[in-house]
Motif scaffolding. Structure first.
Motif, short mmCIF file in Angstrom:
data_model
loop_
_atom_site.label_atom_id
_atom_site.label_comp_id
_atom_site.label_asym_id
_atom_site.label_seq_id
_atom_site.Cartn_x
_atom_site.Cartn_y
_atom_site.Cartn_z
N ILE A 1 0.75 7.34 27.13
CA ILE A 1 0.04 6.95 28.34
C ILE A 1 0.29 5.36 28.58
CG2 ILE A 1 -1.57 8.59 28.15
CD1 ILE A 1 -3.73 6.57 27.32
N HIS A 2 0.25 5.12 29.79
CA HIS A 2 0.43 3.56 30.18
C HIS A 2 -0.93 3.30 30.45
CE1 HIS A 2 0.97 -0.39 31.77
NE2 HIS A 2 2.14 -0.21 31.34
N PRO A 3 -1.68 2.27 29.92
CA PRO A 3 -2.99 1.83 30.30
C PRO A 3 -3.46 1.62 31.65
CG PRO A 3 -2.41 0.80 28.03
CD PRO A 3 -1.23 1.58 28.89
N LEU A 4 -2.30 1.21 32.44
CA LEU A 4 -2.65 1.02 33.84
C LEU A 4 -2.25 2.03 34.84
CD1 LEU A 4 -1.72 -2.82 33.59
CD2 LEU A 4 -3.90 -1.83 33.36
N ILE A 5 -1.59 3.22 34.33
CA ILE A 5 -1.05 4.30 35.07
C ILE A 5 -2.18 5.43 34.90
CG2 ILE A 5 0.53 5.88 35.73
CD1 ILE A 5 2.49 4.02 34.69
N PRO A 6 -3.30 5.57 36.02
CA PRO A 6 -4.34 6.42 35.56
C PRO A 6 -3.66 8.02 35.68
CG PRO A 6 -4.09 5.97 37.98
CD PRO A 6 -3.12 5.18 37.34
N ASN A 7 -4.49 8.77 34.77
CA ASN A 7 -4.30 10.38 34.63
C ASN A 7 -2.83 10.62 34.91
OD1 ASN A 7 -6.83 9.94 34.89
ND2 ASN A 7 -7.32 11.75 36.20
N MET A 8 -2.12 10.12 34.04
CA MET A 8 -0.44 10.52 33.76
C MET A 8 -0.16 10.18 32.43
SD MET A 8 2.74 9.17 36.04
CE MET A 8 2.38 10.06 37.39
N ALA A 9 0.49 11.10 31.72
CA ALA A 9 1.20 10.90 30.47
C ALA A 9 2.60 11.35 30.49
CB ALA A 9 0.56 12.06 29.52
N PHE A 10 3.20 10.55 29.48
CA PHE A 10 4.57 10.82 29.53
C PHE A 10 4.86 11.32 28.02
CE2 PHE A 10 3.39 7.35 31.97
CZ PHE A 10 4.45 7.56 33.18
N ILE A 11 5.63 12.53 27.95
CA ILE A 11 5.87 13.08 26.65
C ILE A 11 7.51 13.20 26.38
CG2 ILE A 11 5.69 14.86 25.02
CD1 ILE A 11 2.87 13.75 25.81
N GLY A 12 8.06 12.71 25.16
CA GLY A 12 9.36 12.84 25.01
C GLY A 12 10.03 11.52 25.15
N TYR A 13 9.43 10.60 25.01
CA TYR A 13 9.94 9.35 25.28
C TYR A 13 9.75 8.57 23.81
CZ TYR A 13 10.06 10.42 29.85
OH TYR A 13 10.30 11.11 31.18
N VAL A 14 9.43 9.13 22.91
CA VAL A 14 9.40 8.44 21.59
C VAL A 14 10.38 9.13 20.64
CG1 VAL A 14 7.94 7.96 19.67
CG2 VAL A 14 7.15 7.60 21.83
N GLU A 15 11.19 8.51 19.86
CA GLU A 15 12.12 9.32 19.08
C GLU A 15 11.69 9.02 17.42
OE1 GLU A 15 16.49 8.92 19.95
OE2 GLU A 15 15.95 7.45 21.49
N SER A 16 12.04 9.89 16.69
CA SER A 16 11.85 10.08 15.20
C SER A 16 12.90 10.92 14.46
CB SER A 16 10.44 10.30 14.80
OG SER A 16 10.34 11.53 15.07
N VAL A 17 12.64 11.28 13.23
CA VAL A 17 13.54 12.19 12.73
C VAL A 17 13.59 13.56 13.38
CG1 VAL A 17 14.11 13.48 10.48
CG2 VAL A 17 13.37 10.93 10.50
#
Length: 511
Positions: free
Chosen positions: A401-417
């Motif tokens: 989530i971005h602290p300044l964007i209300p009630n919205m989430a973003f999934i799939g934008y972090v990478e790992s193994v």
């Protein structure tokens, strides 16, 4: 036009969209998938030879294991992955939430200024209005949601096309130019016919480019003087398999013990000193892997040895698994390499900054996708400007989530193994956040955490412009578990806790 009101909207039907639908299923979410099927990049950006980059046991949902096979450590094909995802969706009855052929064309904020941040969730009052184009019926429908989960991902849709000087672009080339996204739409017969009997140039040296080069070589086995040439700007380390000098790869980077020597957010002064003290241990691990790769692969012979340490590629999620056939095709002379900083087109092929030219009939651009532009094109102002950050990484708390964007989430934008595990655990965290089962830190604290994580990534690798947590993934999951009220240590013994790898199975539920 009538507006359909619902609690939660999910944009995208790839692995992140499916994970979000499963974890938020109690709210009967509406999932909008622009195409006619699930799968995301596995469906729309894969080639006939595309395989998973991690062993299947590390790429599965925590509550839905892969079916048993003779070799559970094998790397499944993209078709097997699509079958697995469809089986998962059927098992948890997720298709009832999915609206296919439904492309989101516009998102509007309809809340007031008091809700311009994460202060209250699921208040019963819609904050977002979404316009959805049904590509099958060619109609537009408006929806209003209290909460939106964006799962459109970093890949696909908007290809990155290199820029060229005047009269040196594709328009002067008499052959064919194609981005890997368009190539992925071809079936096996079409792709073979496209490549066969042609002088092919593949631009790039990451996973897609390597797969394209192998397919080109295979299509021209019986054709003389029809080699594929890879145009390489930046060399990266490639790995033939997950074993280093007979040791499993996870021992070097995917256990608590191995990650203890790497910097992580909020580690304190004492651990900071320890990390500096033990920096030779990190460098030694990287050198051990490099020595194996230089022994195993003819990197020096073909000028493919990167100048930077292996650890930097791992810390930026740039490591690629080589197809078995890659270097055998190189040895046959079916794949050549051209290292260059700049190149452009001439009518007969491509030209380089050392004044050499290369004849070509077909140029394939494996130059990636602009996931950030795709995201920003979707969001309205001022929210899209919040995602612009000098480092190039998306500034998201818990990668969600971005602290300044209300009630919205973003999934799939972090990478790992394992990107599947990375997305799924965030969806579990998101579900509890939506249900108010824990309280978020202040906006200031969340922004501070985001900045701290970005600084760690910048210190770990020169390729920091992608959000990659591979060197501190266990600590990242620990912090997510703490906020959910879960136990951070997930193993049955201290020995397993220290030296065995973590995967999604360890996070099925609280223990």
């Amino acid at each position: 036009m009538a507006v359909i009101v619902s609690k939660i909207g999910i944009i995208g039907g790839g692995i992140s969209g499916l994970a979000a639908a499963k974890q938020l299923s109690k709210h009967n979410p509406m999932v909008f998938e622009a195409t006619d099927c699930i799968g995301g990049v596995w469906k729309h950006c894969s080639f006939r030879t595309t395989r998973l980059q991690t062993p299947r046991c590390d790429y599965q949902f925590s509550d839905y294991p892969w079916p048993q096979t003779h070799d559970n450590s094998s790397f499944p094909t993209y078709a097997e992955i699509l079958d697995y995802l469809e089986s998962y969706a059927n098992h948890f009855d997720l298709f009832k939430f999915i609206n296919f052929n439904s492309k989101v064309t516009e998102i509007k904020f309809v809340g007031d200024h008091e809700t311009m941040a994460y202060q209250s969730l699921m208040s019963g009052k819609p904050l977002w209005e979404v316009a959805v184009h049904n590509t099958k019926s060619d109609t537009i429908q408006l929806y209003a949601f209290e909460f939106i989960v964006v799962c459109t991902g970093k890949y696909g849709d908007i290809p990155i096309i290199p820029r060229f000087p005047m009269k040196k672009g594709p328009e002067v080339f008499k052959g064919k130019v194609m981005h890997s996204q368009d190539y992925s739409k071809l079936n096996a017969q079409e792709s073979t016919e496209l490549l066969k009997g042609k002088k092919v140039v593949v631009v790039g040296y990451k996973k897609s480019a390597i797969d394209l080069a192998v397919e080109c070589a295979e299509a021209n086995q019986d054709e003389e003087d029809k080699a594929c040439t890879m145009v390489v700007r930046t060399l990266h380390w490639t790995v033939p398999h997950y074993s280093i000098w007979g040791l499993p790869f996870y021992l070097f980077y995917s256990t608590r013990f191995s990650q203890f020597f790497h910097q992580r957010p909020n580690q304190g002064i004492f651990r900071d000193l320890l990390c500096n003290l033990f920096s030779p241990v990190r460098k030694t691990a990287s050198k051990i892997i490099e020595s194996y790769l230089l022994w195993k692969l003819p990197l020096v012979k073909y000028g493919l040895k990167p100048e930077h340490p292996f650890e930097e590629d791992y810390a930026s999620c740039q490591m690629a698994i080589l197809p078995d056939k890659f270097f055998p095709q190189v040895e046959k002379g079916k794949i050549n390499f051209k290292k260059t900083s700049n190149w452009w087109f001439w009518e007969g092929g491509v030209e380089f900054d050392d004044n050499t030219k290369l004849d070509a009939d077909l140029v394939l651009l494996a130059t990636g996708y602009d996931g950030k532009k795709k995201l920003k094109d979707m969001l309205p102002e001022p929210f899209k400007s919040f995602l612009q950050f000098p480092s190039g990484m998306l500034p998201l708390y818990r990668g969600t989530i971005h602290p300044l964007i209300p009630n919205m989430a973003f999934i799939g934008y972090v990478e790992s193994v394992s990107n599947l595990h990375t997305s799924e655990i965030r969806c579990k965290w998101l579900s509890k956040m939506v249900d108010d089962e824990f309280e978020l830190p202040s906006i200031e604290k969340m922004l501070e955490q985001i900045t701290t994580e970005m600084e760690i990534m910048k210190k770990s690798t020169r390729f920091y412009k992608r959000t990659c947590i591979s060197t501190f993934s266990i600590n990242h999951s620990d912090e997510i578990c703490k906020e959910m009220g879960w136990n951070c240590w997930r193993k049955k013994s201290w020995l397993a806790e220290a030296f065995s790898p973590y995967n999604s199975n360890d996070y099925e539920h609280d223990i």
